[in-house]
Design a protein around this motif. Structure first.
Motif, PDB file in Angstrom:
ATOM      1  N   LEU A  36     -11.597 120.572  48.057  1.00  0.00           N
ATOM      2  CA  LEU A  36     -11.014 119.800  49.160  1.00  0.00           C
ATOM      3  C   LEU A  36      -9.828 118.969  48.669  1.00  0.00           C
ATOM      4  O   LEU A  36      -8.845 118.779  49.388  1.00  0.00           O
ATOM      5  CB  LEU A  36     -12.082 118.890  49.787  1.00  0.00           C
ATOM      6  CG  LEU A  36     -11.627 117.993  50.939  1.00  0.00           C
ATOM      7  CD1 LEU A  36     -11.033 118.806  52.085  1.00  0.00           C
ATOM      8  CD2 LEU A  36     -12.780 117.137  51.454  1.00  0.00           C
ATOM      9  N   ALA A  37      -9.910 118.487  47.425  1.00  0.00           N
ATOM     10  CA  ALA A  37      -8.859 117.619  46.883  1.00  0.00           C
ATOM     11  C   ALA A  37      -7.600 118.385  46.461  1.00  0.00           C
ATOM     12  O   ALA A  37      -6.553 117.774  46.244  1.00  0.00           O
ATOM     13  CB  ALA A  37      -9.411 116.844  45.684  1.00  0.00           C
ATOM     14  N   GLU A  38      -7.703 119.718  46.359  1.00  0.00           N
ATOM     15  CA  GLU A  38      -6.547 120.517  45.905  1.00  0.00           C
ATOM     16  C   GLU A  38      -5.416 120.493  46.927  1.00  0.00           C
ATOM     17  O   GLU A  38      -5.642 120.750  48.114  1.00  0.00           O
ATOM     18  CB  GLU A  38      -6.975 121.981  45.706  1.00  0.00           C
ATOM     19  CG  GLU A  38      -7.598 122.272  44.367  1.00  0.00           C
ATOM     20  CD  GLU A  38      -6.608 122.118  43.231  1.00  0.00           C
ATOM     21  OE1 GLU A  38      -5.540 122.763  43.256  1.00  0.00           O
ATOM     22  OE2 GLU A  38      -6.895 121.317  42.318  1.00  0.00           O
ATOM     23  N   PRO A  39      -4.165 120.220  46.512  1.00  0.00           N
ATOM     24  CA  PRO A  39      -3.041 120.296  47.454  1.00  0.00           C
ATOM     25  C   PRO A  39      -2.777 121.736  47.906  1.00  0.00           C
ATOM     26  O   PRO A  39      -3.201 122.686  47.238  1.00  0.00           O
ATOM     27  CB  PRO A  39      -1.846 119.783  46.629  1.00  0.00           C
ATOM     28  CG  PRO A  39      -2.438 119.096  45.446  1.00  0.00           C
ATOM     29  CD  PRO A  39      -3.734 119.771  45.175  1.00  0.00           C
ATOM     30  N   VAL A  40      -2.082 121.884  49.023  1.00  0.00           N
ATOM     31  CA  VAL A  40      -1.597 123.197  49.470  1.00  0.00           C
ATOM     32  C   VAL A  40      -0.110 123.248  49.106  1.00  0.00           C
ATOM     33  O   VAL A  40       0.664 122.371  49.495  1.00  0.00           O
ATOM     34  CB  VAL A  40      -1.798 123.381  50.986  1.00  0.00           C
ATOM     35  CG1 VAL A  40      -1.227 124.725  51.443  1.00  0.00           C
ATOM     36  CG2 VAL A  40      -3.284 123.286  51.351  1.00  0.00           C
ATOM     37  N   TYR A  41       0.260 124.279  48.350  1.00  0.00           N
ATOM     38  CA  TYR A  41       1.643 124.393  47.855  1.00  0.00           C
ATOM     39  C   TYR A  41       2.441 125.382  48.693  1.00  0.00           C
ATOM     40  O   TYR A  41       1.901 126.378  49.178  1.00  0.00           O
ATOM     41  CB  TYR A  41       1.639 124.877  46.403  1.00  0.00           C
ATOM     42  CG  TYR A  41       1.092 123.866  45.426  1.00  0.00           C
ATOM     43  CD1 TYR A  41       1.944 122.984  44.776  1.00  0.00           C
ATOM     44  CD2 TYR A  41      -0.276 123.799  45.155  1.00  0.00           C
ATOM     45  CE1 TYR A  41       1.442 122.044  43.869  1.00  0.00           C
ATOM     46  CE2 TYR A  41      -0.781 122.871  44.250  1.00  0.00           C
ATOM     47  CZ  TYR A  41       0.080 122.000  43.613  1.00  0.00           C
ATOM     48  OH  TYR A  41      -0.407 121.077  42.727  1.00  0.00           O
ATOM     49  N   MET A  42       3.724 125.082  48.849  1.00  0.00           N
ATOM     50  CA  MET A  42       4.683 126.028  49.425  1.00  0.00           C
ATOM     51  C   MET A  42       5.848 126.107  48.448  1.00  0.00           C
ATOM     52  O   MET A  42       6.436 125.063  48.104  1.00  0.00           O
ATOM     53  CB  MET A  42       5.198 125.541  50.782  1.00  0.00           C
ATOM     54  CG  MET A  42       4.148 125.445  51.870  1.00  0.00           C
ATOM     55  SD  MET A  42       3.471 127.019  52.381  1.00  0.00           S
ATOM     56  CE  MET A  42       4.872 127.754  53.205  1.00  0.00           C
ATOM     57  N   SER A  43       6.156 127.315  47.978  1.00  0.00           N
ATOM     58  CA  SER A  43       7.255 127.521  47.018  1.00  0.00           C
ATOM     59  C   SER A  43       7.158 126.542  45.847  1.00  0.00           C
ATOM     60  O   SER A  43       8.150 125.947  45.420  1.00  0.00           O
ATOM     61  CB  SER A  43       8.611 127.342  47.708  1.00  0.00           C
ATOM     62  OG  SER A  43       8.693 128.127  48.863  1.00  0.00           O
ATOM     63  N   GLY A  44       5.949 126.349  45.351  1.00  0.00           N
ATOM     64  CA  GLY A  44       5.754 125.498  44.175  1.00  0.00           C
ATOM     65  C   GLY A  44       5.691 124.011  44.445  1.00  0.00           C
ATOM     66  O   GLY A  44       5.442 123.229  43.529  1.00  0.00           O
ATOM     67  N   ALA A  45       5.925 123.600  45.692  1.00  0.00           N
ATOM     68  CA  ALA A  45       5.893 122.163  46.014  1.00  0.00           C
ATOM     69  C   ALA A  45       4.579 121.796  46.700  1.00  0.00           C
ATOM     70  O   ALA A  45       4.117 122.538  47.585  1.00  0.00           O
ATOM     71  CB  ALA A  45       7.063 121.817  46.931  1.00  0.00           C
ATOM     72  N   PRO A  46       3.957 120.654  46.316  1.00  0.00           N
ATOM     73  CA  PRO A  46       2.730 120.221  47.012  1.00  0.00           C
ATOM     74  C   PRO A  46       3.106 119.652  48.390  1.00  0.00           C
ATOM     75  O   PRO A  46       3.579 118.525  48.480  1.00  0.00           O
ATOM     76  CB  PRO A  46       2.161 119.150  46.090  1.00  0.00           C
ATOM     77  CG  PRO A  46       3.346 118.608  45.348  1.00  0.00           C
ATOM     78  CD  PRO A  46       4.361 119.706  45.267  1.00  0.00           C
ATOM     79  N   VAL A  47       2.904 120.431  49.433  1.00  0.00           N
ATOM     80  CA  VAL A  47       3.339 120.009  50.771  1.00  0.00           C
ATOM     81  C   VAL A  47       2.227 119.267  51.508  1.00  0.00           C
ATOM     82  O   VAL A  47       2.447 118.224  52.115  1.00  0.00           O
ATOM     83  CB  VAL A  47       3.834 121.223  51.596  1.00  0.00           C
ATOM     84  CG1 VAL A  47       4.278 120.787  52.994  1.00  0.00           C
ATOM     85  CG2 VAL A  47       5.004 121.902  50.889  1.00  0.00           C
ATOM     86  N   ILE A  48       1.012 119.808  51.469  1.00  0.00           N
ATOM     87  CA  ILE A  48      -0.129 119.129  52.106  1.00  0.00           C
ATOM     88  C   ILE A  48      -1.076 118.673  50.997  1.00  0.00           C
ATOM     89  O   ILE A  48      -1.566 119.484  50.212  1.00  0.00           O
ATOM     90  CB  ILE A  48      -0.889 120.069  53.077  1.00  0.00           C
ATOM     91  CG1 ILE A  48       0.074 120.760  54.051  1.00  0.00           C
ATOM     92  CG2 ILE A  48      -1.969 119.286  53.827  1.00  0.00           C
ATOM     93  CD1 ILE A  48       0.739 119.857  55.066  1.00  0.00           C
ATOM     94  N   LEU A  49      -1.302 117.355  50.925  1.00  0.00           N
ATOM     95  CA  LEU A  49      -2.207 116.797  49.923  1.00  0.00           C
ATOM     96  C   LEU A  49      -3.385 116.131  50.641  1.00  0.00           C
ATOM     97  O   LEU A  49      -3.266 115.737  51.807  1.00  0.00           O
ATOM     98  CB  LEU A  49      -1.476 115.778  49.041  1.00  0.00           C
ATOM     99  CG  LEU A  49      -0.228 116.305  48.308  1.00  0.00           C
ATOM    100  CD1 LEU A  49       1.027 116.034  49.120  1.00  0.00           C
ATOM    101  CD2 LEU A  49      -0.094 115.669  46.926  1.00  0.00           C
ATOM    102  N   PHE A  50      -4.501 115.993  49.949  1.00  0.00           N
ATOM    103  CA  PHE A  50      -5.715 115.456  50.576  1.00  0.00           C
ATOM    104  C   PHE A  50      -6.271 114.285  49.771  1.00  0.00           C
ATOM    105  O   PHE A  50      -6.402 114.367  48.552  1.00  0.00           O
ATOM    106  CB  PHE A  50      -6.782 116.551  50.700  1.00  0.00           C
ATOM    107  CG  PHE A  50      -6.409 117.626  51.668  1.00  0.00           C
ATOM    108  CD1 PHE A  50      -6.814 117.578  52.994  1.00  0.00           C
ATOM    109  CD2 PHE A  50      -5.596 118.687  51.259  1.00  0.00           C
ATOM    110  CE1 PHE A  50      -6.440 118.568  53.899  1.00  0.00           C
ATOM    111  CE2 PHE A  50      -5.218 119.679  52.151  1.00  0.00           C
ATOM    112  CZ  PHE A  50      -5.637 119.613  53.475  1.00  0.00           C
ATOM    113  N   ALA A  51      -6.576 113.195  50.470  1.00  0.00           N
ATOM    114  CA  ALA A  51      -7.219 112.032  49.847  1.00  0.00           C
ATOM    115  C   ALA A  51      -8.320 111.545  50.787  1.00  0.00           C
ATOM    116  O   ALA A  51      -8.452 112.025  51.907  1.00  0.00           O
ATOM    117  CB  ALA A  51      -6.195 110.930  49.588  1.00  0.00           C
ATOM    118  N   GLY A  52      -9.089 110.571  50.321  1.00  0.00           N
ATOM    119  CA  GLY A  52     -10.227 110.060  51.094  1.00  0.00           C
ATOM    120  C   GLY A  52     -11.488 110.179  50.262  1.00  0.00           C
ATOM    121  O   GLY A  52     -11.542 110.946  49.291  1.00  0.00           O
TER     122      GLY A  52
END
Length: 474
Positions: free
Chosen positions: A420-436
């Motif tokens: 769940l904590a893993e970011p979602v990357y687009m073209s090598g950039a962390p675009v969606i990150l998760f915290a909480g």
């Protein structure tokens, strides 16, 4: 460093505020928090109820204490800003335990049983997931271990000892956010307790949030701005578009990065319609299978307290545990009532799991009536007056939380927290990150876990831009 990208944070709870604070301290200049409600805090909700020494007396509808002082990121904030004066530790078994036939159990026996219970609870921390029976639950383990320890007491005390154990199992349940039957034994050790006891906040939990917010730029938080849709599919622009609902209509935001801090309960119900493209299948699986429980509180207030100060703690020692119909017998899941720091006329009751969810469907009058009947029954005093006022939390039916906090369920494992904590990357950039809190492996379910997770994601963005700047120089 103006080269750093723009960041939108979803949610102004402890994780979101901590992420924003850390980003701004790290040189990010374009940071916005989108908060669906009209207040900060999320599952921290300090509320005025009654009066204390001429001021509004406080209650905590959500997070209540700092769990441990050693290595607690929220404790550090409170300490740095002198928010712990007077320094008050929680005494979990303050007051007295009573039986359902209206008898007070001796303080010495209660304290001895509490010591035994804590020793058994501590053994949960040492369990090896490979040794534990895969099908066994907290409930089975605790019952078996406590039954063994029963032999340390004379036989004429066994009925009271068992009743005290039942009371303490209700405590462990609300601490865990769920009925103990639903908690798998094999992962009991993955939650890490911090040393230092539970510390009360004399000025309320909101006092910690307020000092964090002071470090944020003006208008950093956009209130009444409910995120409905996050589109992050464009590989060309490397930005996400966030569509929000506000009182004046739809509003759009664009950002290079989105840190999502909404509760696991909200992710469970909204992820399929919130993200485009959909989140990766392994993340969806983790969201769906992780546990998210409910704990609620019942605050009862009397104009004139019927108890002596220091003796208002009423622990309900039931003869049998509430393992049957949680709706009909919801009240058997109440641990008891406690006194509240700096609020002399109010008692707080704790309830967990399915019974806590059912409580939300009842009227104030029904709850007040049943609680009054219970207090009269356990204290053996039919003349105790009905409370003058009641306030309750309702975390399950709150659409912005849909529960209280996370736990590792039978269908999940600690690896789901990491997923769940893993970011979602687009073209090598962390675009969606998760915290909480649900994304913090050691301290899920806590405010310090939430704070650490927000700082973790802010730090990962800082590192991303430092590496990028270094690569550009080479």
């Amino acid at each position: 460093m103006s080269m750093r990208g723009s960041v939108v944070i979803v949610g102004a709870g402890m994780a979101g505020l901590s992420a924003a604070e850390h980003l701004i301290r790290s040189g990010f200049t374009d940071v916005v928090i989108l908060e669906a409600s009209d207040r900060i805090g999320g599952r921290i909700n300090t509320h005025g109820f009654g009066e204390y020494q001429g001021n509004s007396a406080l209650i905590e509808l959500g997070a209540n204490w700092l769990h441990g002082s050693h290595g607690n990121a929220v404790f550090e904030v409170a300490k740095e800003h002198d928010l712990l004066d007077p320094y008050v530790l929680l005494d979990r078994m303050a007051g007295y335990a009573y039986t359902e036939d209206g008898r007070r159990i001796s303080k010495s026996l209660t304290e001895k049983v509490w010591q035994v219970f804590q020793e058994v609870e501590m053994t949960l921390q040492d369990l090896n997931p490979l040794d534990a029976n895969a099908n066994s639950s907290f409930a089975i383990y605790m019952a078996n271990e406590l039954e063994k320890r029963l032999l340390e007491f004379p036989e004429n005390q066994h009925a009271d000892v068992r009743a005290l154990f039942n009371c303490m199992l209700n405590y462990l349940s609300f601490h865990s956010a769920e009925d103990l039957e639903k908690l798998p034994l094999k992962y009991a050790a993955c939650f890490r307790e911090l040393d230092g006891g539970n510390i009360k906040l004399p000025k309320g939990f909101k006092s910690v949030l307020d000092v964090i917010v002071k470090k944020l730029p003006e208008n950093c938080i956009q209130y009444n701005t409910k995120v409905e849709y996050i589109y992050y599919g464009s590989t060309q622009s490397r930005t996400a578009t966030i569509t929000c609902k506000t009182p004046t209509g739809k509003r759009m935001f664009e950002a290079n990065h989105v840190i999502v801090t909404c509760s696991l309960g909200v992710l469970k119900s909204c992820h399929s319609k919130m993200f485009a493209p959909p989140l990766p299948p392994n993340k969806v699986k983790s969201i769906n299978e992780m546990g998210f429980g409910t704990v609620n509180k019942i605050f009862l207030q009397w104009k004139t307290p019927f108890w002596k100060q220091g003796e208002g703690g009423l622990k309900f020692a039931w003869k049998t545990r509430n393992v049957g119909d949680k709706k009909t017998y919801w009240y058997k899941s109440i641990f008891g009532f406690d006194e509240i720091l700096n609020n002399d006329n109010t008692l707080i009751g704790w309830i967990h799991g399915e019974a806590a969810e059912h409580l939300e469907s009842m009227s104030d009058e029904e709850v007040k009536g049943q609680c009054t009947a219970l207090i009269r029954q356990f204290l053996g005093d039919p003349n105790i007056p009905t409370p003058d006022a009641i306030v309750r939390s309702a975390w399950k039916s709150n659409e912005l939380t849909q529960g209280s906090y996370s736990y590792v369920s039978y269908s999940s494992s600690p690896s789901d927290i990491k997923c769940l904590a893993e970011p979602v990357y687009m073209s090598g950039a962390p675009v969606i990150l998760f915290a909480g809190e649900a994304t913090q492996s050691d301290f899920f379910s806590t405010t310090h876990g939430a704070r650490e997770s927000g700082i973790r994601e802010a730090e990962s963005l800082k590192n991303y831009y430092q590496k990028k700047a270094l690569a550009n120089k080479l």
